[in-house]
Enzyme design. Structure first.
Site, short mmCIF file in Angstrom:
data_model
loop_
_atom_site.label_atom_id
_atom_site.label_comp_id
_atom_site.label_asym_id
_atom_site.label_seq_id
_atom_site.Cartn_x
_atom_site.Cartn_y
_atom_site.Cartn_z
N GLY A 12 0.83 -1.21 0.00
CA GLY A 12 0.00 0.00 0.00
C GLY A 12 0.85 1.25 0.00
O GLY A 12 1.93 1.30 -0.61
N ARG A 85 -5.49 4.13 9.81
CA ARG A 85 -6.57 4.87 10.46
C ARG A 85 -7.33 5.75 9.49
O ARG A 85 -6.78 6.22 8.50
CB ARG A 85 -5.98 5.80 11.53
N ILE A 121 5.49 -2.36 11.18
CA ILE A 121 4.99 -0.98 11.14
C ILE A 121 3.48 -0.95 11.44
O ILE A 121 2.95 0.04 11.94
CB ILE A 121 5.27 -0.32 9.76
N HIS A 178 3.65 3.80 20.91
CA HIS A 178 3.28 4.63 19.76
C HIS A 178 1.80 5.01 19.88
O HIS A 178 0.96 4.53 19.14
CB HIS A 178 3.53 3.84 18.47
N1 LIG Z 1 4.20 2.47 13.13
C1 LIG Z 1 3.95 3.66 12.63
O1 LIG Z 1 4.56 4.64 13.04
C2 LIG Z 1 2.91 3.82 11.55
C3 LIG Z 1 2.78 5.03 10.84
C4 LIG Z 1 1.83 5.13 9.83
C5 LIG Z 1 1.01 4.04 9.54
N2 LIG Z 1 1.15 2.88 10.27
C6 LIG Z 1 0.34 1.70 10.00
O2 LIG Z 1 0.88 0.98 8.90
C7 LIG Z 1 -0.14 0.16 8.30
C8 LIG Z 1 -0.11 0.33 6.78
O3 LIG Z 1 -0.41 1.65 6.41
P1 LIG Z 1 -0.58 2.05 4.85
O4 LIG Z 1 -0.88 3.50 4.84
O5 LIG Z 1 0.53 1.51 4.05
O6 LIG Z 1 -1.91 1.22 4.52
P2 LIG Z 1 -2.43 0.74 3.07
O7 LIG Z 1 -3.88 0.40 3.23
O8 LIG Z 1 -2.06 1.72 2.03
O9 LIG Z 1 -1.60 -0.62 2.81
C9 LIG Z 1 -1.75 -1.74 3.59
C10 LIG Z 1 -1.69 -2.94 2.67
O10 LIG Z 1 -1.69 -4.14 3.46
C11 LIG Z 1 -2.31 -5.14 2.66
N3 LIG Z 1 -2.67 -6.33 3.42
C12 LIG Z 1 -3.80 -6.58 4.12
N4 LIG Z 1 -3.76 -7.83 4.63
C13 LIG Z 1 -2.59 -8.39 4.25
C14 LIG Z 1 -1.97 -9.64 4.46
N5 LIG Z 1 -2.57 -10.60 5.20
N6 LIG Z 1 -0.77 -9.86 3.90
C15 LIG Z 1 -0.16 -8.91 3.18
N7 LIG Z 1 -0.69 -7.70 2.95
C16 LIG Z 1 -1.90 -7.42 3.48
C17 LIG Z 1 -3.49 -4.40 2.06
O11 LIG Z 1 -4.04 -5.10 0.94
C18 LIG Z 1 -2.87 -3.05 1.71
O12 LIG Z 1 -2.42 -3.01 0.37
C19 LIG Z 1 -1.44 0.61 8.97
O13 LIG Z 1 -1.79 -0.32 9.99
C20 LIG Z 1 -1.08 1.94 9.58
O14 LIG Z 1 -1.90 2.26 10.70
C21 LIG Z 1 2.08 2.77 11.25
#
Ligand SMILES: NC(=O)c1ccc[n+]([C@@H]2O[C@H](COP(=O)([O-])OP(=O)(O)OC[C@H]3O[C@@H](n4cnc5c(N)ncnc54)[C@H](O)[C@@H]3O)[C@@H](O)[C@H]2O)c1
Length: 312
Positions: A12, A85, A121, A178
């Site tokens: 993603g 989120r 992440i 976090h």
């Molecule tokens: N740790 C941090 O500081 C931080 C910061 C920002 C976002 N995040 C988190 O990171 C995550 C991803 O964010 P994003 O903006 O890239 O989201 P996104 O929706 O753009 O991408 C997430 C991807 O994960 C895929 N996915 C779902 N189930 C899966 C599985 N079983 N196996 C493999 N892939 C799978 C989805 O199809 C999607 O393409 C979210 O949970 C977000 O809250 C964490």
């Protein structure tokens, strides 16, 4: 020498930017993995990135896939699988959806990439990285969560803008979970050694701390989804430290086994990351207020970890 292999689980927003930074920094070849329903999306992104290398001259292979076998033998695994989120949601609201996802990822990672250095992440971060380690049984040297590098970068930027200094000179440290209770540690935050308290007035600093704690939400409210450039950069700093044995001291969510007085918990602490993974958890002295803030943050993390443990 063959390139290192870096598997990105989730293609993603963050996954795509991770792949882009890996190419730019020439850290290794990339496998961009997503679920079967998103396989073409992952393949399309990979192709787009590879086509860019024809212009940039980078020698990197980027492969999109939904087949875990393609991730086999990865040196580094970076996990963003799950949902981000939306406005009005807290990170903890994601647990019901993201817990089964991290379990699925953990089972496959254990099977296909047992020796990888793993950076989680997906949110809620501290609980998801805890569950990944619990489920795989991987050593704590090889499973970390990314949050502190991002939260510290946010704090550093806000300080640089307020003090009107270059952001490259700001050394900021944000520890703890976090979440909104994260702990920006002022006693270790400096502008090239000058304590930040000498450069920014207390009320202003308090406002910057508050903005840092809500930094993720600020972007969710603006964009309708989570941040991805800075989160990807935060994880790449960690991956690069491992792949290039840089022995960087970075705030990472690490498994605590007595350090800082916590056991069987993941939380953001200063860590030396090098070729052996988490080479050391550095125990810094904290003021009474900072200790109290860390305790509050640890309690919040424990609350969500307890939810995860109950459904194990
Ligand atoms: N740790 C941090 O500081 C931080 C910061 C920002 C976002 N995040 C988190 O990171 C995550 C991803 O964010 P994003 O903006 O890239 O989201 P996104 O929706 O753009 O991408 C997430 C991807 O994960 C895929 N996915 C779902 N189930 C899966 C599985 N079983 N196996 C493999 N892939 C799978 C989805 O199809 C999607 O393409 C979210 O949970 C977000 O809250 C964490």
């Amino acid at each position: 020498m063959a390139n290192k292999k870096i598997a990105l689980i989730g293609a993603g927003n963050i996954g795509g930017e991770l792949a882009n930074l890996i190419v730019q920094k020439q850290l290794g070849d990339v496998v961009l993995f997503d679920i079967p329903a998103k396989e073409n999306f992952a393949k399309g992104k990979a192709l787009d990135l590879e086509q860019a290398t024809a212009l940039s001259g980078h020698q990197t292979i980027v492969k999109g896939t939904s087949n875990w076998a393609d991730c086999a033998g990865a040196d580094v695994l970076i996990i963003t699988a799950g949902i981000p989120r939306k406005p009005g949601q807290s990170r903890d609201d994601l647990v019901a959806t993201n817990l089964p996802i991290i379990r699925d990822v953990a089972d496959n990672a254990k099977k296909h990439c047992p020796d990888a250095f793993v950076i989680v992440i997906s949110n809620p971060l501290d609980a998801m990285v805890y569950e990944f380690k619990r489920r795989t049984g991987a050593p704590r040297s090889h499973v970390v969560g990314m949050a502190g590098t991002l939260d510290s970068a946010r704090f550093a930027l806000f300080i640089a803008r307020e003090a009107n200094v270059s952001v490259t000179d700001v050394r900021a440290m944000v520890l703890g979970g976090h979440g909104d209770d994260m702990v920006p540690v002022l006693s270790y935050t400096t502008v090239n050694g000058v304590p930040v308290k000498q450069l920014v007035a207390k009320e202003k600093l308090d406002a910057l701390i508050d903005r840092t704690r809500k930094g993720g939400g600020e972007i969710v409210n603006l964009m309708g989804t989570s941040a991805y450039y800075a989160p990807a950069a935060g994880a790449i700093a960690m991956a690069e430290a491992y792949l290039r044995d840089q022995k960087r001291l970075l705030p990472c969510a690490a498994y605590l086994d007595g350090e800082y007085g916590y056991k069987d918990l993941y939380m953001g602490v200063p860590v030396v990351v090098g070729g052996k993974g988490v080479e050391k958890i550095v125990q810094i002295e904290l003021s009474t207020d900072e200790k109290a803030a860390l305790e509050k943050s640890a309690k919040s993390v424990q609350g969500i970890v307890d939810v995860v443990k109950k459904s194990a």
